[in-house]
Scaffold this motif. Structure first.
Motif, mmCIF file in Angstrom:
data_model
loop_
_atom_site.group_PDB
_atom_site.id
_atom_site.type_symbol
_atom_site.label_atom_id
_atom_site.label_comp_id
_atom_site.label_asym_id
_atom_site.label_seq_id
_atom_site.Cartn_x
_atom_site.Cartn_y
_atom_site.Cartn_z
ATOM 1 N N PHE A 1 0.804 -1.219 0.000
ATOM 2 C CA PHE A 1 0.000 0.000 0.000
ATOM 3 C C PHE A 1 0.840 1.273 0.000
ATOM 4 O O PHE A 1 0.350 2.349 -0.272
ATOM 5 N N LYS A 2 2.115 1.130 0.332
ATOM 6 C CA LYS A 2 2.978 2.312 0.373
ATOM 7 C C LYS A 2 3.144 2.920 -1.009
ATOM 8 O O LYS A 2 3.263 4.125 -1.161
ATOM 9 N N GLU A 3 3.131 2.046 -2.029
ATOM 10 C CA GLU A 3 3.387 2.509 -3.383
ATOM 11 C C GLU A 3 2.102 2.945 -4.082
ATOM 12 O O GLU A 3 1.166 2.166 -4.210
ATOM 13 N N ALA A 4 2.115 4.177 -4.574
ATOM 14 C CA ALA A 4 0.957 4.682 -5.315
ATOM 15 C C ALA A 4 0.647 3.769 -6.497
ATOM 16 O O ALA A 4 -0.512 3.505 -6.816
ATOM 17 N N TYR A 5 1.718 3.263 -7.131
ATOM 18 C CA TYR A 5 1.563 2.426 -8.312
ATOM 19 C C TYR A 5 0.694 1.205 -8.015
ATOM 20 O O TYR A 5 -0.252 0.901 -8.735
ATOM 21 N N TRP A 6 1.015 0.527 -6.902
ATOM 22 C CA TRP A 6 0.250 -0.685 -6.577
ATOM 23 C C TRP A 6 -1.150 -0.351 -6.111
ATOM 24 O O TRP A 6 -2.091 -1.093 -6.379
ATOM 25 N N CYS A 7 -1.312 0.764 -5.400
ATOM 26 C CA CYS A 7 -2.662 1.186 -5.011
ATOM 27 C C CYS A 7 -3.499 1.440 -6.259
ATOM 28 O O CYS A 7 -4.665 1.045 -6.332
ATOM 29 N N GLY A 8 -2.882 2.076 -7.251
ATOM 30 C CA GLY A 8 -3.578 2.345 -8.507
ATOM 31 C C GLY A 8 -3.974 1.051 -9.198
ATOM 32 O O GLY A 8 -5.118 0.873 -9.617
ATOM 33 N N ILE A 9 -3.022 0.115 -9.279
ATOM 34 C CA ILE A 9 -3.309 -1.184 -9.902
ATOM 35 C C ILE A 9 -4.446 -1.886 -9.160
ATOM 36 O O ILE A 9 -5.370 -2.414 -9.769
ATOM 37 N N LEU A 10 -4.384 -1.853 -7.828
ATOM 38 C CA LEU A 10 -5.403 -2.535 -7.031
ATOM 39 C C LEU A 10 -6.784 -1.943 -7.320
ATOM 40 O O LEU A 10 -7.740 -2.677 -7.591
ATOM 41 N N ALA A 11 -6.889 -0.611 -7.282
ATOM 42 C CA ALA A 11 -8.182 0.029 -7.504
ATOM 43 C C ALA A 11 -8.711 -0.307 -8.892
ATOM 44 O O ALA A 11 -9.875 -0.685 -9.056
ATOM 45 N N LEU A 12 -7.846 -0.206 -9.896
ATOM 46 C CA LEU A 12 -8.278 -0.484 -11.267
ATOM 47 C C LEU A 12 -8.681 -1.946 -11.424
ATOM 48 O O LEU A 12 -9.679 -2.266 -12.063
ATOM 49 N N MET B 1 -11.279 1.106 -19.449
ATOM 50 C CA MET B 1 -10.128 0.996 -18.546
ATOM 51 C C MET B 1 -8.993 1.919 -18.966
ATOM 52 O O MET B 1 -8.339 2.536 -18.137
ATOM 53 N N VAL B 2 -8.759 2.003 -20.268
ATOM 54 C CA VAL B 2 -7.711 2.919 -20.737
ATOM 55 C C VAL B 2 -8.030 4.329 -20.240
ATOM 56 O O VAL B 2 -7.176 5.048 -19.720
ATOM 57 N N LYS B 3 -9.308 4.702 -20.376
ATOM 58 C CA LYS B 3 -9.701 6.040 -19.929
ATOM 59 C C LYS B 3 -9.599 6.170 -18.414
ATOM 60 O O LYS B 3 -9.207 7.206 -17.889
ATOM 61 N N ALA B 4 -9.964 5.075 -17.724
ATOM 62 C CA ALA B 4 -9.980 5.127 -16.267
ATOM 63 C C ALA B 4 -8.594 5.362 -15.683
ATOM 64 O O ALA B 4 -8.438 6.002 -14.645
ATOM 65 N N THR B 5 -7.555 4.869 -16.397
ATOM 66 C CA THR B 5 -6.213 5.025 -15.839
ATOM 67 C C THR B 5 -5.841 6.492 -15.647
ATOM 68 O O THR B 5 -4.995 6.811 -14.822
ATOM 69 N N SER B 6 -6.494 7.384 -16.391
ATOM 70 C CA SER B 6 -6.135 8.795 -16.247
ATOM 71 C C SER B 6 -6.412 9.294 -14.827
ATOM 72 O O SER B 6 -5.839 10.282 -14.394
ATOM 73 N N LEU B 7 -7.282 8.590 -14.103
ATOM 74 C CA LEU B 7 -7.618 9.041 -12.759
ATOM 75 C C LEU B 7 -6.500 8.792 -11.752
ATOM 76 O O LEU B 7 -6.437 9.453 -10.720
ATOM 77 N N VAL B 8 -5.622 7.826 -12.044
ATOM 78 C CA VAL B 8 -4.564 7.560 -11.070
ATOM 79 C C VAL B 8 -3.546 8.694 -11.025
ATOM 80 O O VAL B 8 -2.715 8.754 -10.132
ATOM 81 N N SER B 9 -3.634 9.612 -11.986
ATOM 82 C CA SER B 9 -2.741 10.770 -11.917
ATOM 83 C C SER B 9 -3.032 11.594 -10.661
ATOM 84 O O SER B 9 -2.201 12.390 -10.238
ATOM 85 N N THR B 10 -4.208 11.396 -10.054
ATOM 86 C CA THR B 10 -4.535 12.140 -8.832
ATOM 87 C C THR B 10 -3.772 11.607 -7.622
ATOM 88 O O THR B 10 -3.752 12.256 -6.584
ATOM 89 N N ILE B 11 -3.196 10.413 -7.733
ATOM 90 C CA ILE B 11 -2.428 9.907 -6.598
ATOM 91 C C ILE B 11 -0.952 9.794 -6.951
ATOM 92 O O ILE B 11 -0.313 8.783 -6.675
ATOM 93 N N THR B 12 -0.424 10.823 -7.592
ATOM 94 C CA THR B 12 1.007 11.013 -7.864
ATOM 95 C C THR B 12 1.611 10.070 -8.905
ATOM 96 O O THR B 12 2.814 10.063 -9.077
#
Lengths: 276, 229, 235
Positions: B91-102, B163-174
């Protein structure tokens, strides 16, 4: 037909009465997520030193003011779009921003500093000294170098589109991993969570956080930073074209400074006088 | 409109498409695998399994992805228990949090698409397969899943694009995907319209390629559309 | 989780969150209406004999559905005022024009919603057997009557389930207009979680509010479907 369209447009849109010379109504854009400069309270209202200052300046300009909250990363484009007429949002006066907007004279100045968790190994770097990026001498260069070597290879957080972001990009460059946050508050959350090793922000807003329950375990490290990429103080941002409004605001700031109210606003919210 | 700026920004934004494509591929792959399981749970006769699947789908389809991302990234980090546990490495990594949410999000939508596909398999086909003595596993492998897959393909193609479009939202978590880099450039140039149009064109291209790939698959999997030699 | 943060009144954020939920509902409704309005023209254009009209409609739905909603909203937010100011200049008005956040949010989400509605409506239109229109013509119905008696009632029935999905999509997309400064559920949760450093409390509250809105509207759509399918024979 022309009249019909004009009526339609004015029904659909709020046509702001911002003809040159008519500044009886002024809209002021602020962020509302940057206490104690400008925050939002539990009643959903904007509050903070700059909110008080804005109201004060408006009274001096005999203008009716409306505050508009706007996310930080769009705050300059929205000014240019006419969403509001002035930005009072803890915005530092920098040459980069001066290329696209005008600034009033500075009304406050607060150094920036890195902060870390007290439990972090980085906390061993003392919080001491001052560095003016415009006038580096041997002492300040040494301070800067020790800061650089302490942060080498670490993850550093900043709020996006800020002078702090510019400093990290320009001065620290690839020696650190930079993370940009939408708000100062989210940056603070991730600093406490330990997702970043250090955060760079202005001292005043971080001190506000440190005085809250959540920020007890945060401490400053390294020197206070100013000048260079940090610009020369905080001022009100205005559109290039509105030179008359610029004069009005400058005059109002002069008056507020002269009778001491400018300092009072900052003492009330920061507990110290950071006005300039 | 400053076209020069748009052209200059293009290579920078393309650098971000690497992360975007990574996020899409990983979350679609894991999401799809989980979705098959979830669809089977949803079709099972066991009340609890069915209820679990239903609740899961209800929650993830009923709330905006942005809420899910913020809850996973900022919400979970609020708890010290999590920060002191082993799960924090993840959970420390924004990247994995993003992957998990998506992943969790696409899993909910995909499972409904797969369920629709499975339910669309004509009963007669299942019956005749059974009558030839196929085992349950063989029935799924040879009859149900291939037909269901063909049926679900157009809808799943849409899900991929979403999903491609949805990934743009992870830009909100750095995370520095295409949109994240666009924000970074805007911070310097103060010209959101040009930069966002350039970013939009990249997304459009990615989605165009996906659309073409999906219709190619549809064509290949529909024998009667192909001309006999 | 600190429930004290959610009390009503000036000491907590409860009333602010509820008011924001109302704004979400209002902006969703107006976005959906704008979307439906667009979809009428979109459908007619897609079924038009003139190729350039079809191309235009296809371009609209392809572009809107192909780029992230967040970008559509940003583009309309930052580009919209400029475009309108440019328009106003043609009419001799040189001042700044500010579009209210509610309108820009509704239009932005409406444009997205419209693209999806168009596809749904087109599908529903094509689902009506040609024979019915021919039959109506043969009994001497005029174009308007065919539209009113034959097409509209059936298009509505075929389109309702799809439109229900579009509504859900629209409702959830309004979360993105937080970037325009409109205080709807998502923005309020973002501001409150920032001010109180309790993100979990506020985002879970936001999630619950969205679930309530989606569930309640689902019920409405289900009963609408039942109503529209009155008199349809079922096997």
């Amino acid at each position: 037909m022309k009249r019909f369209y004009l009526t339609l447009i004015s029904v659909l849109l709020t046509v702001s009465a911002s003809y040159a010379g008519d500044w009886s109504k002024i809209k002021i854009g602020t962020e509302g997520a940057y206490p104690p400069w400008n925050g939002t309270n539990a009643a959903g209202e904007l509050e903070g030193a700059e909110i008080d200052l804005a109201m004060d300046l408006c009274a001096r300009m005999n203008a009716e003011c409306e505050l508009v909250a706007q996310d930080w990363d769009g705050i300059i484009p929205a000014l240019q779009n006419g969403k509001y007429d002035a930005i009072i949002a803890g915005m530092s006066i920098t040459s980069e921003r001066m290329e696209v907007i005008n600034f009033s004279q500075g009304y406050a100045n607060e150094p920036a500093s890195f902060s870390v968790l007290k439990s972090s190994p980085l906390a061993s770097l003392q919080s001491a000294g001052k560095v003016n990026m415009d006038a580096l001498d041997n002492t300040s260069s040494a301070l800067l170098d020790s800061l650089k070597s302490t942060l080498d290879g670490k993850v550093v957080g900043v709020q996006g589109s800020t002078t702090h972001e510019n400093f990290v990009k320009q001065v620290l460059g690839d020696s650190v991993t930079m993370k940009s946050y939408d708000t100062q508050q989210n940056l603070e959350l991730d600093l406490t969570a330990g997702r970043i090793d250090a955060a760079l922000s202005d001292k005043g807003s971080m001190e506000e956080f440190m005085s809250s329950d959540n920020g007890q375990n945060i401490t400053f490290i390294g020197p206070g930073l100013g000048g260079g990429p940090f610009g020369g103080g905080v001022g009100a941002g205005l559109r290039k074209a509105d030179t008359d409004l610029l004069e009005m605001i400058n005059k109002a700031i002069d008056e507020a400074r002269a009778d001491g109210t400018l300092a009072e606003h900052f003492i009330k919210w920061f507990g110290k006088d950071i006005s300039m | 409109m400053n076209y020069e700026l748009m052209i200059d920004t293009f290579p920078k934004l393309l650098g971000g498409s690497y992360i975007t494509i990574q996020l899409v591929t990983i979350s679609l792959f894991i999401g799809f695998c989980l979705a098959i399981g979830l669809a089977l749970l949803r079709l099972s006769n066991n009340y609890f399994l069915n209820f679990f699947a239903k609740t899961y789908v209800f929650y993830f389809r009923g709330t905006p992805l942005l809420v899910q991302i913020f809850l996973i990234y900022y919400g979970i980090a609020q708890f010290e228990v999590v920060r002191e546990s082993l799960a924090w490495i993840f959970f420390k990594e924004a990247y994995w949090c993003g992957i998990l949410a998506l992943t969790l999000n696409t899993c909910a939508y995909s499972s409904e698409i797969i369920r629709g596909g499975i339910q669309s398999v004509p009963f007669g086909q299942i019956e005749s397969a059974r009558s030839t003595g196929m085992s349950r596993f063989l029935l799924y492998r040879r009859i149900i899943l291939p037909i269901a897959f063909r049926q679900a393909l157009p809808a799943y193609g849409n899900e991929m694009i979403l999903m491609v479009k949805a990934t743009s939202l992870v830009s909100t978590i750095t995370i520095m995907d295409i949109t994240g880099i666009a924000r970074l450039v805007i911070a310097k140039t103060f010209s959101p319209v040009e930069i966002f149009i350039a970013a939009g064109l990249i997304y459009l291209t990615i989605n165009f390629i996906i659309t073409r790939l999906i219709s190619y698959c549809e064509f290949k999997l529909t024998p009667y559309l192909q001309k006999s030699e | 989780m600190d429930l004290e943060l959610l009390v009503l009144g000036d000491t907590g954020w409860g009333d602010e969150m509820l008011r924001a939920a109302l704004v979400t509902l209002m902006v969703s409704l107006s976005a959906m209406s704008i979307g439906l309005f667009i979809s009428i023209f979109g459908t007619l254009s897609k079924l038009s004999n003139k190729i350039y009209i079809r191309v235009l409609a296809d371009a609209y739905t392809t572009i809107i559905r192909g780029i992230p909603e967040l970008l559509v909203i940003y583009l309309l937010f930052f580009g919209g005022s400029n475009a309108i100011m440019g328009l106003a200049k043609l009419f001799g008005y040189y001042g700044y024009i500010e579009i209210n956040a509610f309108i820009i949010g509704s239009v932005a989400v409406g444009a997205i919603s419209g693209a999806y509605s168009t596809e749904v409506m087109r599908g529903a239109f094509l689902a009506i057997p040609r024979g019915q229109v021919d039959a109506a013509k043969s009994v001497g119905m005029n174009k308007f009557l065919i539209f009113k008696r034959i097409l509209v009632p059936q298009v509505l029935r075929y389109a309702l389930p799809g439109l229900g999905n579009v509504w859900q999509l629209t409702l959830k997309d309004t979360a993105l207009i937080m970037v325009t400064g409109l205080v709807e559920i998502m923005r309020q949760a973002h501001v409150a979680s920032g001010s109180t450093y309790s993100p979990f409390t506020f985002y879970i509250t936001a999630a619950i509010l969205y679930l309530i809105l989606t569930t309640a509207s689902n019920k409405v759509f289900n009963s609408a479907e039942n109503w529209a399918n009155k008199g349809v024979r079922r096997a």
